[in-house]
Each structure stands twice: as structure tokens, then as C-alpha cells.
Design a protein around this motif. Structure first.
Motif, short mmCIF file in Angstrom:
data_model
loop_
_atom_site.label_atom_id
_atom_site.label_comp_id
_atom_site.label_asym_id
_atom_site.label_seq_id
_atom_site.Cartn_x
_atom_site.Cartn_y
_atom_site.Cartn_z
N ARG A 120 3.11 3.81 30.77
CA ARG A 120 2.74 3.22 29.49
C ARG A 120 3.38 3.97 28.33
O ARG A 120 3.70 3.39 27.30
CB ARG A 120 1.21 3.23 29.34
N TRP A 121 3.59 5.26 28.55
CA TRP A 121 4.21 6.10 27.53
C TRP A 121 5.59 5.55 27.17
O TRP A 121 5.90 5.30 26.01
CB TRP A 121 4.30 7.52 28.08
N ARG A 122 6.44 5.35 28.17
CA ARG A 122 7.81 4.90 27.89
C ARG A 122 7.85 3.44 27.47
O ARG A 122 8.69 3.04 26.66
CB ARG A 122 8.70 5.15 29.10
N LEU A 123 6.97 2.61 28.01
CA LEU A 123 6.93 1.22 27.56
C LEU A 123 6.56 1.14 26.08
O LEU A 123 7.14 0.37 25.31
CB LEU A 123 5.93 0.42 28.40
N GLY A 124 5.58 1.95 25.70
CA GLY A 124 5.17 1.96 24.30
C GLY A 124 6.29 2.42 23.38
O GLY A 124 6.55 1.82 22.34
N TRP A 125 6.98 3.49 23.79
CA TRP A 125 8.09 3.97 22.97
C TRP A 125 9.26 3.00 22.99
O TRP A 125 10.06 2.97 22.04
CB TRP A 125 8.53 5.36 23.43
N GLY A 126 9.38 2.20 24.05
CA GLY A 126 10.40 1.16 24.05
C GLY A 126 10.17 0.15 22.94
O GLY A 126 11.11 -0.27 22.24
N LEU A 127 8.92 -0.25 22.75
CA LEU A 127 8.59 -1.17 21.66
C LEU A 127 8.82 -0.51 20.30
O LEU A 127 9.32 -1.15 19.36
CB LEU A 127 7.13 -1.62 21.79
N VAL A 128 8.48 0.78 20.20
CA VAL A 128 8.74 1.50 18.95
C VAL A 128 10.23 1.54 18.66
O VAL A 128 10.67 1.37 17.51
CB VAL A 128 8.16 2.93 19.03
N GLY A 129 11.04 1.74 19.69
CA GLY A 129 12.49 1.77 19.50
C GLY A 129 13.03 0.44 19.01
O GLY A 129 13.91 0.40 18.13
N VAL A 130 12.52 -0.67 19.54
CA VAL A 130 12.96 -1.99 19.07
C VAL A 130 12.62 -2.16 17.60
O VAL A 130 13.45 -2.65 16.81
CB VAL A 130 12.30 -3.10 19.92
#
Length: 308
Positions: A120-130
Motif C-alpha cells: 500500500r505504501w508504494r501504491l499510495g506514493w504512485g498516486l502521489v507521483g501522478v
């Protein structure tokens, strides 16, 4: 501790690849002949691939003949073609934001092909990156073209598939990342070559700017970038390394500000912070972040104050 330093060294070196790719927009618009994206793709990929083949003296054989063709088509040939279609049919900001979904696509493909469950950590930061990339590159009125949108998403998809397959297949024994890059650049350039011959005319006159621009893209953007990129994919978590591609639109925006006088708004500054934070956070885990944060209250002696 030494292992952590080595990992961060590999990460920093791998990050040089998307940083160099971020220069492509400036070089293309300012120095290269207009309207020849496929020719430019061939010139960027094929000479670099042939040089790496000559230096490493390793050719694919057996099952790796097919794998090199698949990887070269995904990471080089199809990627370049789709990126150019998106760039020509969409505003650059829209194309860059579509491509920023790549870490999320890598996470999905890593689950299917590698069995790596994304945190969930990396998925969440993936959305932040977008969101961060969107704030950096999106400005003014937005124009959407259906084919351009499909091409932009397709570009993110083929590179995500290429990254995951490089991780899944690895490298044959005794073959280094430079040889692997040479195989893919050569295969991708050969895939693009007939399309370039069929749909575009070769440049008849090259000035010093065009020669320098092509030389930069072929060396920094291919010959040097792809070996360190594939080395990073081989040694780092596949989802974490995919976040490094967010550096490309960030670098493109900085160069636009420095050399093309493209002003940056406060919201773009926020976007930079979000994108860079997402890239850095994706290289860590929640436990590693906790270790980096000093504890305010040291652990007490359990026998002290007993009965209070």
C-alpha cells in the motif's frame, strides 16, 4: 550498512537514465529536424545498439533471440513510436501525465508475472507521483485526442511490461547489462527502421545543432543510459525502480524554465516536491522510514518505576 550504501549507489546510477531522457524534449524541439520522429528514433537506438554489440561481443542465442526481440520491441521500438504519436497529438503535459501512471502499471504486472504483491505504501506514493507530475506539466487549456490518449497510455504500458519482463527473465549467465542493452537497442532500432523508411524521408541537410542533438540522444540517452537502467532493474525492487521515470518530466520542466523561459508557477513547485518525495519514498519501506526518524523518548528500563 555497506549493503544500504551499495543499493543507494545503484539507485542513483539508475536515476541518471530518466534524467537523461528528460532532455529529449528540449533537444528535439530546439535542434532536430521537425516532423521525423521515427527517423530520430532509429538514429537514437540503432547506432548505440551496434556499438554496444561491438564492445561486448555478445550476441543473443537460443531462447534469447526471441526474448531480445520482445524486450527491444517493448522497451525501444514500440515505446518510441507510441511516445511520438502521443507527443504529436497531445499537449506535452497531458502526454507526460499519462506516462506517469507507469509505476502503477508496473505494480499490477509485477503481481501477475512475478508474484510480487505491491505494498500500500508504494501504491499510495504512485498516486502521489501522478498528481505531482500533473501539477508540474499541466497548464493552460487541455486538449484531448482519443488516439493520443491511447498512445500515451500504451507507451506507459509497453515500458511497464518491458521493465517487468527484464526483471522476470534476468540475463543469461555471463551476460552483463551493457550486452542486454545492446540487444534491445539493436532490436528496437531494427523494428523502427522499416516504419521510418515507409513513412518518413531521411534528413537531407544536417546543421551542427542537428548533429549535436542526435549525438546527445544516441550517447547520453541510449548508449550510456540503458546499461545503467537495466542494471538498476536487475538489482532493485521492480516497482521502486519504476518510480525513477518520474524524473523525466521533472527534468523536462526544469530545462524548459532554464532555456525556453517557460515560467514555473507555485503549483508547479508543489508538483516538484510531490514527485521527488514520491520517488524517494518509493525506494524505502515504512520500517526504513521509522528507523530514519529519531525516537523522542528513549526506551525505559522496564524495571524502573514498576508499580507506578
Amino acid at each position: 550498512m555497506a549493503q544500504d550504501r551499495s543499493r543507494w549507489g545503484v539507485t542513483a546510477l539508475a536515476a541518471c537514465a530518466p534524467v537523461s531522457w528528460g532532455t529529449t524534449y528540449l533537444v528535439t524541439t530546439e535542434f532536430l529536424p521537425p516532423g521525423q520522429p521515427l527517423v530520430s528514433g532509429v538514429i537514437r537506438a540503432l547506432p548505440a545498439g551496434l556499438v554496444l554489440l561491438a564492445v561486448t561481443r555478445r550476441l543473443p542465442h537460443g531462447v534469447w533471440l526471441a526474448r531480445a526481440l520482445v524486450l527491444g520491441t517493448l522497451n525501444i521500438g514500440a515505446l518510441f513510436a507510441l511516445l511520438f504519436v502521443a507527443a504529436y497529438r497531445l499537449p506535452g503535459g497531458v502526454a507526460a501525465t499519462l506516462f506517469a501512471v507507469q509505476p502503477l502499471l508496473v505494480a499490477a504486472l509485477a503481481l501477475l508475472l512475478l508474484g510480487e504483491r505491491p505494498s500500500r505504501w508504494r501504491l499510495g506514493w504512485g498516486l502521489v507521483g501522478v498528481v505531482g507530475v500533473g501539477l508540474i506539466v499541466l497548464r493552460g487549456r487541455l486538449a484531448f485526442d482519443a488516439l493520443g490518449v491511447l498512445a500515451g497510455i500504451g507507451a506507459a504500458g509497453v515500458m511497464a511490461a518491458g521493465i517487468v519482463l527484464v526483471k522476470r527473465w534476468g540475463r543469461p549467465p555471463g551476460v552483463g547489462p551493457a550486452a542486454l542493452a545492446g540487444w534491445q537497442l539493436t532490436a528496437g532500432g531494427l523494428v523502427l527502421l522499416p516504419l521510418a523508411l515507409a513513412f518518413e524521408d531521411a534528413p537531407t541537410v544536417w546543421d551542427a545543432g542537428a548533429i549535436g542533438g542526435y549525438a546527445w540522444l544516441a550517447t547520453a540517452g541510449a548508449l550510456l543510459a540503458y546499461p545503467v537502467w537495466f542494471r538498476g532493474i536487475g538489482q532493485l525492487p521492480v516497482v521502486a525502480v519504476s518510480f525513477l521515470t518520474l524524473l523525466s518530466p521533472a527534468v523536462a520542466a526544469v530545462l524548459g524554465r532554464l532555456f525556453l523561459d517557460e515560467g514555473l508557477t507555485p503549483w508547479q513547485g508543489v508538483g516538484f516536491v510531490l514527485a521527488l518525495t514520491a520517488i524517494a519514498a518509493a525506494q524505502l519501506t515504512p520500517d526504513a522510514v521509522r528507523e530514519l526518524i529519531p525516537t523522542r523518548n528513549p526506551t525505559r528500563n522496564p524495571t524502573k518505576n514498576r508499580g507506578n
